[in-house]
Design a protein around this motif. Sequence first.
Motif, PDB file in Angstrom:
ATOM      1  N   UNK A 142      -8.718   0.826  -6.961  1.00  0.00           N
ATOM      2  CA  UNK A 142      -8.138   0.040  -5.877  1.00  0.00           C
ATOM      3  C   UNK A 142      -8.989   0.319  -4.645  1.00  0.00           C
ATOM      4  N   UNK A 143      -8.420   0.233  -3.458  1.00  0.00           N
ATOM      5  CA  UNK A 143      -9.151   0.655  -2.262  1.00  0.00           C
ATOM      6  C   UNK A 143      -8.277   1.659  -1.509  1.00  0.00           C
ATOM      7  N   UNK A 144      -8.920   2.555  -0.770  1.00  0.00           N
ATOM      8  CA  UNK A 144      -8.136   3.579  -0.088  1.00  0.00           C
ATOM      9  C   UNK A 144      -8.610   3.791   1.342  1.00  0.00           C
ATOM     10  N   UNK A 145      -7.701   4.324   2.149  1.00  0.00           N
ATOM     11  CA  UNK A 145      -8.030   4.838   3.482  1.00  0.00           C
ATOM     12  C   UNK A 145      -7.642   6.304   3.463  1.00  0.00           C
ATOM     13  N   UNK A 146      -8.573   7.188   3.758  1.00  0.00           N
ATOM     14  CA  UNK A 146      -8.262   8.621   3.767  1.00  0.00           C
ATOM     15  C   UNK A 146      -8.103   9.086   5.215  1.00  0.00           C
ATOM     16  N   UNK A 147      -7.104   9.940   5.425  1.00  0.00           N
ATOM     17  CA  UNK A 147      -6.870  10.468   6.779  1.00  0.00           C
ATOM     18  C   UNK A 147      -6.676  11.979   6.729  1.00  0.00           C
TER      19      UNK A 147
ATOM     20  N   UNK B  33      -4.104   6.454   1.622  1.00  0.00           N
ATOM     21  CA  UNK B  33      -3.273   5.263   1.433  1.00  0.00           C
ATOM     22  C   UNK B  33      -4.089   4.289   0.593  1.00  0.00           C
ATOM     23  N   UNK B  34      -3.452   3.735  -0.425  1.00  0.00           N
ATOM     24  CA  UNK B  34      -4.218   2.886  -1.345  1.00  0.00           C
ATOM     25  C   UNK B  34      -3.523   1.553  -1.582  1.00  0.00           C
ATOM     26  N   UNK B  35      -4.349   0.563  -1.880  1.00  0.00           N
ATOM     27  CA  UNK B  35      -3.849  -0.756  -2.273  1.00  0.00           C
ATOM     28  C   UNK B  35      -4.746  -1.266  -3.394  1.00  0.00           C
ATOM     29  N   UNK B  36      -4.363  -2.397  -3.957  1.00  0.00           N
ATOM     30  CA  UNK B  36      -5.072  -2.854  -5.167  1.00  0.00           C
ATOM     31  C   UNK B  36      -6.501  -3.308  -4.884  1.00  0.00           C
TER      32      UNK B  36
ATOM     33  N   UNK C 216       0.863  -1.183   0.000  1.00  0.00           N
ATOM     34  CA  UNK C 216       0.000   0.000   0.000  1.00  0.00           C
ATOM     35  C   UNK C 216       0.896   1.229   0.000  1.00  0.00           C
ATOM     36  N   UNK C 217       0.497   2.230  -0.742  1.00  0.00           N
ATOM     37  CA  UNK C 217       1.273   3.462  -0.847  1.00  0.00           C
ATOM     38  C   UNK C 217       0.423   4.608  -0.305  1.00  0.00           C
TER      39      UNK C 217
END
Length: 735
Positions: A44-49, A90-93, A20-21
């Motif tokens: 992809x999927x993400x987490x926003x902060x 932060x995102x991943x596939x 994840x980047x």
Amino acid sequence: MDRIYLASWLMPDFKEEDDAVEFFRTFSVCKQVKRATLQASAMGVYSARVNGERVSYVLAPGWTAYEFRVQYQEYDVTHLLRESNTLSLTAAAGWRTPNRFEGNKVFRNYGGPEIKGNEYAVIASLLITYTDGTEELIRTDESWLSRKTKWRYCDIYKGDLYDETYEESVHPVRVIRHPKGLLVPQQGEIIAEQERLKPVSAILTPKGERVLDFGQNLVGYLSFTLTVPKGARLVIDHAEVLDRDGNFYNANYRTADARITYIGDGKEHTWKPEFTFYGFRYIRLTELPESMTVDPAAFTAIVVHSDMERTGYFECSDERINQLYHNIIWGQKGNFLDVPTDCPQRDERLGWTGDAQVFARCAAYNFNTKRFFDKWLTDMALEQRPSGSIPHIIPRLDWASCACGWADAATIVPWQIYLLYGDKELLRKSYTMIKRWIDYMYAQGDAYIGGKHFGDWLSHDAEDPNSCRGGTDSKFIALAFRAYSTSLFLRISEILGIREHHDYREKLDKTKERIRTEYFKDGMVDLATQTAHVLTLKFELCEKDKLQAHADRLADMIRKNGDRLTTGFLGTPYLLHMLTAYGYTELAYTLLFQTKCPSWLYSVERGATTMWERWDGIREDGSFQDVGMNSFNHYAYGAVGDWLYGAVAGIETVEEHPGFEHIRFCPKATVRLNYAKASVKTKYGTVASEWHRENGKTVYTFTAPDGCHATAELGGTVHELEGGIHIFTEDTPSA
Ligand code: BGC
């Protein structure tokens, strides 16, 4: 205009793998903020902060037909802004992970040349409105930075590798020209964390492995608070079941490792996955640093699913049936994760149309699934092939074929949603897709009818015990479903006021004629399976005056089979309904209460906490069915739940007045139960039905919301009821 369209899609400036980047930028706020709204999405999927605080939904932006559209989400972040701020994604596939299922990739190179394979991209905008009326827009652009993170990999099937000691490094970003026209506002239900479960026991297995049991097969992820020594590995595996010796078993996940590897830094952290999910009841502490002892209390299982409102409840005096109902509910929780999936644990977890079709009615009693299915059906319409065929899986795999009873989800799901919620809009929106599907079946003719189908999947009547496709002729099933889908199409056309479909009536008649010519003898279906009879009854394939004879023969077949069913995915959902409709309610109850395999209570008696994919997932001798396909969380056979609501408790829909505007109370009280009750929250209010024994009488209580009309069918009499509470009493027949 939604500001996200002014932002740019960003990718990392380096080649990411399964990690994840994080994409981020800092900014200052010097004036008083009135409102701050973040819009964000990802391929992809993400987490926003915002300033380290996570604001995004679980597994956002969800799973759609990414080739055509990707949802974006909106968050109010006003309360989080300070003088100096960091906004990060932060995102991943995520669901773009190349799937190892049968060597296929779930996702082709969706949406342009720039995002390939397991790569991903993010896009976001933050609109700040100040109290002085001015506005500022922070958006993803080339000024952002990216960071390699401690998430060394996070892959839906493989699991997580998180390294607390990893030295994060900062890099530039790359702006890509991925189309922004793909972005659509959130249409489906968001996914959210719903429940938290603690381990119910800690087990040392005969093999000497340390296992924690959460007491419930569930979908979500672990959270733990631990101090893992610097550089040491904690490895955790997931499983749904233990084997007959009590050992940890997850071979049925096939190639999905579903493993967490966590590398410590000697400090205490609370950690949980963010970019994947697991289907499990047990965890194994596969590798534990020597110096560590484990307190089970350090672990929590977080249950996640689409945030649908729970609407239906059922209960009766038999705890085994209550457990079955519980298993149905948990089957839905685990497999309604933005897309209706077949199963949540192995290297599959896909939107199989057939499974969704058989379970859609029950699902719509249990929870409000209108929005959930509206979104999925939108993707189905987008994924429909130019020929009109409906892929097996939505969002689709790269398969060309389509199958009867699976592709018919295109007609059956909108129809069931209409019956349960009474909203014509979804029918209207789905109409073109439905018509194109019907036209496809007729245009293809025998190429489709005689094509490759899944048949009465996993039934117990196949000649070859290794075949999954069941014993009912698949051409017959294809014709039967063509007839059924055509009849639904005609009804839907009428409801929408489209009346020019004379020729489809003719097509339907001809399909039935052909079924009778090819598969009937003396007016009766000439196939010796329960499913052939169930489908003949449900789809009214025979002459009206032969319906009862078909039901009689069906009942006879069941009795001769030791009061056991043999049906698979396609026959089972209608089986008990058909027995009830033709005077065999007690036989239907016999099947419901049957504990020998195949039956619903067979799995309940073996400790199931969700529905099994196969009737005999665990065999009589405790061994497992074929490891190639043996999920313990597959909702299809849970379709029987709509009979619990509709017949046992007796809350039925009325086609002419759907969505419970008119309610049909038709409980089938049985001496095998002392009471049964159900309630369903509808747009008119809560509908409830209850019956119990009292001094040799059966007392029924029906509740219809104000403004609704209802009928109560008791002892051959139909009572007309208005809104309110109505009580009836009958003599209880002796057992
Ligand atoms: C899935 C099923 C699905 C089937 C097609 C399986 O692998 O898990 O539930 O419907 O394939 O027959």
